[in-house]
Write a protein that holds these residues in place. Sequence first.
Motif, PDB file in Angstrom:
ATOM      1  N   ILE A   2       0.839  -1.166  -0.104  1.00 20.31           N
ATOM      2  CA  ILE A   2      -0.102   0.089   0.009  1.00 20.31           C
ATOM      3  C   ILE A   2       0.995   1.165   0.024  1.00 20.31           C
ATOM      4  CG2 ILE A   2      -1.739   1.260   1.288  1.00 20.31           C
ATOM      5  CD1 ILE A   2      -2.935  -1.161   2.193  1.00 20.31           C
ATOM      6  N   ALA A   3       2.022   1.230   0.741  1.00 18.95           N
ATOM      7  CA  ALA A   3       2.741   2.382   0.873  1.00 18.95           C
ATOM      8  C   ALA A   3       3.582   2.778  -0.408  1.00 18.95           C
ATOM      9  CB  ALA A   3       3.603   2.450   1.962  1.00 18.95           C
ATOM     10  N   PHE A   4       3.824   1.492  -1.251  1.00 15.08           N
ATOM     11  CA  PHE A   4       4.945   1.699  -2.383  1.00 15.08           C
ATOM     12  C   PHE A   4       4.160   1.483  -3.658  1.00 15.08           C
ATOM     13  CE2 PHE A   4       7.643   1.227   1.600  1.00 15.08           C
ATOM     14  CZ  PHE A   4       8.325   2.581   1.502  1.00 15.08           C
ATOM     15  N   VAL A   5       3.732   0.341  -3.735  1.00 11.45           N
ATOM     16  CA  VAL A   5       3.274  -0.190  -4.989  1.00 11.45           C
ATOM     17  C   VAL A   5       2.049   0.855  -5.419  1.00 11.45           C
ATOM     18  CG1 VAL A   5       2.472  -1.924  -6.432  1.00 11.45           C
ATOM     19  CG2 VAL A   5       4.198  -2.431  -4.468  1.00 11.45           C
ATOM     20  N   LEU A   6       1.043   0.693  -4.807  1.00 13.57           N
ATOM     21  CA  LEU A   6      -0.177   1.326  -5.201  1.00 13.57           C
ATOM     22  C   LEU A   6       0.040   2.895  -5.425  1.00 13.57           C
ATOM     23  CD1 LEU A   6      -3.078   0.117  -2.958  1.00 13.57           C
ATOM     24  CD2 LEU A   6      -2.513  -0.378  -5.487  1.00 13.57           C
ATOM     25  N   PRO A   7       0.904   3.646  -4.962  1.00 17.03           N
ATOM     26  CA  PRO A   7       0.881   5.171  -5.044  1.00 17.03           C
ATOM     27  C   PRO A   7       1.851   5.305  -6.210  1.00 17.03           C
ATOM     28  CG  PRO A   7       1.483   5.012  -2.993  1.00 17.03           C
ATOM     29  CD  PRO A   7       1.285   3.586  -3.210  1.00 17.03           C
ATOM     30  N   THR A   8       2.766   4.357  -6.712  1.00 18.66           N
ATOM     31  CA  THR A   8       3.584   4.162  -7.995  1.00 18.66           C
ATOM     32  C   THR A   8       2.373   3.918  -9.150  1.00 18.66           C
ATOM     33  OG1 THR A   8       5.397   3.533  -6.920  1.00 18.66           O
ATOM     34  CG2 THR A   8       5.342   3.222  -9.285  1.00 18.66           C
ATOM     35  N   ILE A  10      -1.136   3.719  -9.415  1.00 14.87           N
ATOM     36  CA  ILE A  10      -2.300   4.525  -9.558  1.00 14.87           C
ATOM     37  C   ILE A  10      -1.888   5.771 -10.670  1.00 14.87           C
ATOM     38  CG2 ILE A  10      -4.188   5.782  -8.649  1.00 14.87           C
ATOM     39  CD1 ILE A  10      -4.256   3.820  -6.471  1.00 14.87           C
ATOM     40  N   PRO A  11      -0.915   6.491 -10.412  1.00 11.90           N
ATOM     41  CA  PRO A  11      -0.709   7.688 -11.175  1.00 11.90           C
ATOM     42  C   PRO A  11      -0.293   7.266 -12.682  1.00 11.90           C
ATOM     43  CG  PRO A  11       0.442   8.153  -9.206  1.00 11.90           C
ATOM     44  CD  PRO A  11      -0.015   6.810  -9.265  1.00 11.90           C
ATOM     45  N   MET A  12       0.376   5.913 -12.953  1.00  9.93           N
ATOM     46  CA  MET A  12       0.695   5.270 -14.200  1.00  9.93           C
ATOM     47  C   MET A  12      -0.416   5.009 -14.845  1.00  9.93           C
ATOM     48  SD  MET A  12       4.103   3.232 -13.007  1.00  9.93           S
ATOM     49  CE  MET A  12       4.538   2.410 -14.618  1.00  9.93           C
ATOM     50  N   TYR A  13      -1.453   4.394 -14.088  1.00 15.60           N
ATOM     51  CA  TYR A  13      -2.589   3.772 -14.684  1.00 15.60           C
ATOM     52  C   TYR A  13      -3.625   4.969 -15.105  1.00 15.60           C
ATOM     53  CZ  TYR A  13      -6.712   0.944 -15.834  1.00 15.60           C
ATOM     54  OH  TYR A  13      -7.818   0.400 -16.174  1.00 15.60           O
ATOM     55  N   GLU A  16      -1.334   8.320 -16.861  1.00 14.52           N
ATOM     56  CA  GLU A  16      -0.114   8.057 -17.837  1.00 14.52           C
ATOM     57  C   GLU A  16       0.844   8.674 -17.228  1.00 14.52           C
ATOM     58  OE1 GLU A  16      -1.681   8.950 -21.867  1.00 14.52           O
ATOM     59  OE2 GLU A  16      -3.412   7.716 -21.414  1.00 14.52           O
ATOM     60  N   GLU A  17       1.356   8.672 -16.385  1.00 16.42           N
ATOM     61  CA  GLU A  17       2.742   9.122 -15.445  1.00 16.42           C
ATOM     62  C   GLU A  17       3.801   8.035 -15.798  1.00 16.42           C
ATOM     63  OE1 GLU A  17       3.640  11.885 -14.212  1.00 16.42           O
ATOM     64  OE2 GLU A  17       1.948  13.022 -14.229  1.00 16.42           O
ATOM     65  N   THR A  18       4.824   8.775 -15.882  1.00 17.00           N
ATOM     66  CA  THR A  18       6.040   7.692 -16.072  1.00 17.00           C
ATOM     67  C   THR A  18       6.385   6.830 -14.704  1.00 17.00           C
ATOM     68  OG1 THR A  18       7.822   9.193 -15.675  1.00 17.00           O
ATOM     69  CG2 THR A  18       6.935   8.729 -18.025  1.00 17.00           C
ATOM     70  N   PHE A  19       6.995   5.921 -14.904  1.00 14.02           N
ATOM     71  CA  PHE A  19       7.192   4.931 -13.574  1.00 14.02           C
ATOM     72  C   PHE A  19       8.267   6.004 -12.886  1.00 14.02           C
ATOM     73  CE2 PHE A  19      10.586   2.573 -11.359  1.00 14.02           C
ATOM     74  CZ  PHE A  19       9.614   1.936 -10.492  1.00 14.02           C
ATOM     75  N   THR A  20       9.122   6.585 -13.408  1.00 17.86           N
ATOM     76  CA  THR A  20      10.109   7.855 -12.665  1.00 17.86           C
ATOM     77  C   THR A  20       9.246   8.731 -11.889  1.00 17.86           C
ATOM     78  OG1 THR A  20      11.753   7.012 -14.268  1.00 17.86           O
ATOM     79  CG2 THR A  20      12.004   9.148 -12.882  1.00 17.86           C
ATOM     80  N   ASN A  21       8.193   9.393 -12.760  1.00 15.22           N
ATOM     81  CA  ASN A  21       7.673  10.623 -11.970  1.00 15.22           C
ATOM     82  C   ASN A  21       6.628   9.881 -10.950  1.00 15.22           C
ATOM     83  OD1 ASN A  21       8.406  12.336 -13.662  1.00 15.22           O
ATOM     84  ND2 ASN A  21       6.947  12.668 -15.001  1.00 15.22           N
ATOM     85  N   SER A  22       6.014   8.907 -11.051  1.00 13.97           N
ATOM     86  CA  SER A  22       5.185   8.252 -10.162  1.00 13.97           C
ATOM     87  C   SER A  22       6.068   7.954  -8.830  1.00 13.97           C
ATOM     88  CB  SER A  22       4.418   6.863 -10.536  1.00 13.97           C
ATOM     89  OG  SER A  22       3.653   7.506 -11.485  1.00 13.97           O
ATOM     90  N   TRP A  23       7.174   7.152  -9.225  1.00 11.41           N
ATOM     91  CA  TRP A  23       7.948   6.712  -8.116  1.00 11.41           C
ATOM     92  C   TRP A  23       8.644   7.741  -7.068  1.00 11.41           C
ATOM     93  CZ3 TRP A  23       8.608   2.655  -5.211  1.00 11.41           C
ATOM     94  CH2 TRP A  23      10.000   2.428  -4.379  1.00 11.41           C
ATOM     95  N   VAL A  25       8.006  11.150  -6.878  1.00  8.32           N
ATOM     96  CA  VAL A  25       6.880  12.106  -6.661  1.00  8.32           C
ATOM     97  C   VAL A  25       5.775  11.505  -5.581  1.00  8.32           C
ATOM     98  CG1 VAL A  25       5.070  13.929  -6.979  1.00  8.32           C
ATOM     99  CG2 VAL A  25       6.997  13.922  -8.547  1.00  8.32           C
ATOM    100  N   ALA A  26       5.020  10.364  -6.125  1.00 11.80           N
ATOM    101  CA  ALA A  26       4.173   9.733  -5.300  1.00 11.80           C
ATOM    102  C   ALA A  26       4.711   8.999  -4.091  1.00 11.80           C
ATOM    103  CB  ALA A  26       3.164   9.247  -5.977  1.00 11.80           C
ATOM    104  N   VAL A  27       5.769   8.504  -4.303  1.00 15.77           N
ATOM    105  CA  VAL A  27       6.283   7.477  -3.298  1.00 15.77           C
ATOM    106  C   VAL A  27       7.474   8.291  -2.335  1.00 15.77           C
ATOM    107  CG1 VAL A  27       7.273   5.270  -2.814  1.00 15.77           C
ATOM    108  CG2 VAL A  27       5.564   5.433  -4.533  1.00 15.77           C
ATOM    109  N   ILE A  28       8.554   8.369  -3.053  1.00 17.97           N
ATOM    110  CA  ILE A  28       9.506   8.852  -2.254  1.00 17.97           C
ATOM    111  C   ILE A  28       9.163  10.291  -1.545  1.00 17.97           C
ATOM    112  CG2 ILE A  28      12.241   9.400  -2.507  1.00 17.97           C
ATOM    113  CD1 ILE A  28      11.477   6.396  -2.727  1.00 17.97           C
ATOM    114  N   LEU A  29       8.790  11.310  -2.126  1.00 18.84           N
ATOM    115  CA  LEU A  29       8.465  12.412  -1.817  1.00 18.84           C
ATOM    116  C   LEU A  29       7.564  12.308  -0.575  1.00 18.84           C
ATOM    117  CD1 LEU A  29       9.111  15.367  -1.800  1.00 18.84           C
ATOM    118  CD2 LEU A  29       7.209  15.792  -3.501  1.00 18.84           C
ATOM    119  N   ARG A  30       6.623  11.697  -0.780  1.00 17.11           N
ATOM    120  CA  ARG A  30       5.431  11.303   0.605  1.00 17.11           C
ATOM    121  C   ARG A  30       6.360  10.773   1.585  1.00 17.11           C
ATOM    122  NH1 ARG A  30       3.429   7.304   2.403  1.00 17.11           N
ATOM    123  NH2 ARG A  30       4.411   5.685   0.752  1.00 17.11           N
ATOM    124  N   TYR A  31       6.981   9.712   1.357  1.00 21.19           N
ATOM    125  CA  TYR A  31       7.680   8.706   2.238  1.00 21.19           C
ATOM    126  C   TYR A  31       8.580   9.829   3.079  1.00 21.19           C
ATOM    127  CZ  TYR A  31       9.955   5.044   4.643  1.00 21.19           C
ATOM    128  OH  TYR A  31      10.424   3.958   5.650  1.00 21.19           O
TER     129      TYR A  31
END
Length: 159
Positions: A2-8, A10-13, A16-23, A25-31
């Motif tokens: 939930i903390a890492f996979v879903l936030p990566t 969901i924006p991709m799906y 249409e965000e790239t993996f890099t942007n999703s990872w 911004v949505a994951v590392i920055l939030r973490y």
Amino acid sequence: MIAFVLPTVIPMYFWEETFTNSWHVAVILRYVYSLNMTFLVNSAAHIWGNKPYDNKIKPVQNLAVSIFAIGEGFHNYHHVYPWDYRTAELGNNYLNLTTKILDFFAWIGWAYDMKTVSSDIVQTRMKRTGDGTNLWGWGDKCQSEEQKREAIVLKEQNH
């Protein structure tokens, strides 16, 4: 997951965000933000503030931390009464989102046996070991008799 996979994912799906942007911004920055807020609570709430429940321990009540950390800055109360699920004696718990979430889950039956401290015990402890501050205004000299009665009713409703 939930903390890492879903936030990566969901924006991709959905956007249409790239993996890099999703990872990043949505994951590392939030973490990083979440960790820093946790560190803030455990630093500031042990340094600056009032000690209305026990003036001999380090943790304090810090309203600013409570606002920024959605109700987690009431450390003096939490360390005096660690078994109280609310982690704060607020009357109506308007600042404590964690308590509101737990109350919701109790309402739907997913949380139970939640322990609290009676207002009599809290008031007795404040008088015996507190520093004399009364952060939330219960019983202040400037309160009218009607406000004091309302405060007592609010506190009893939440205990």
